[in-house]
Scaffold this active site. Sequence first.
Site, short mmCIF file in Angstrom:
data_model
loop_
_atom_site.label_atom_id
_atom_site.label_comp_id
_atom_site.label_asym_id
_atom_site.label_seq_id
_atom_site.Cartn_x
_atom_site.Cartn_y
_atom_site.Cartn_z
N HIS A 130 0.83 -1.21 0.00
CA HIS A 130 0.00 0.00 0.00
C HIS A 130 0.86 1.25 0.00
CE1 HIS A 130 -2.86 3.08 1.25
NE2 HIS A 130 -3.81 2.27 0.84
N GLU B 194 0.68 3.89 -2.97
CA GLU B 194 0.81 5.28 -2.56
C GLU B 194 2.22 5.66 -2.09
OE1 GLU B 194 -2.13 6.31 0.32
OE2 GLU B 194 -3.81 5.67 -0.92
#
Length: 299
Positions: free
Chosen positions: A177, A208
């Site tokens: 993530h 991200e």
Amino acid sequence: MSHIQRLPRFLVLLLAFWLVSLSPAAHAAEPREGLLIVAFGTSVPEAVPALKALDADFRAAFPDAAVEWAYTSQIIRKKLAARGTPVGGISDGLAALARKGVKVVRVQSLHVMAGEEFSALERAVLLDVKAHPGRFEAVYLGRPLLESRQDAREVAAAVLKSCGGRAPGEGLVLMGHGQAHGRADLVFEGMRRAFVEADGLTFMASVEGSRTFEDLARELATRNVKTLWVQPFMIVAGDHARNDLAGEEADSWASRLRAQGFQVKTNLLGMGEIAGVRAVFVRHARETKDDLTREPVKP
């Protein structure tokens, strides 16, 4: 005169103390342990098996503990409440344990790295402890999945083992993530290094974080690999795994890799479904000595 009356007074007192210690009431007064398992949460039904497997392992490891779950995502909690399957937040979970008579709580994070989400969890627990002084005798905070070199090596071995259909020469791409502010970048790079040491055809990037798909593409261009397995490096195989990683849309990682000429296979397995990963979380819950009801020990 009875036999007890003929005993010296100190022996009578000792005998009485021993008999009281054997009574059920005495044992009921001992602090009862509770476990609060905290995750970001998921509303994707296909992702639930990972959380169920974690729940089963924690209950087996702490058979006498009361177990509650908490989700940190308000959006997820609202969705689940609307479906009639509510899961509370951290304060809700701690309150439920208190109602069950728990005095010693272990709060175990299911976050992968100690980034922004874990910091928010820690603040929430501390605020709740301060708001209810004396409610618990101890509140221990378990650390996220990746804290040490030992953690990284155990997780790498477990994840590599989980991709059982992979043939020699085929690569493995893991989607983490990550965080836009980079708070977990160094931990991510340490985990990436552990994978490279264990298997040179394992590649990592994040949704991200600072190591992006473009970085992944440049790295793959230098390697002689034609077939890639893609797998989430996330606790559950939820929306990111099923859409951003393996979705049919042109902008998913799988589609973009196919467009670059790779044969792509998917392994949509949340890390919570991998026994070796679950074992690291359980170990962290067992080993933590970070009691949030106490002042930090001064060096």
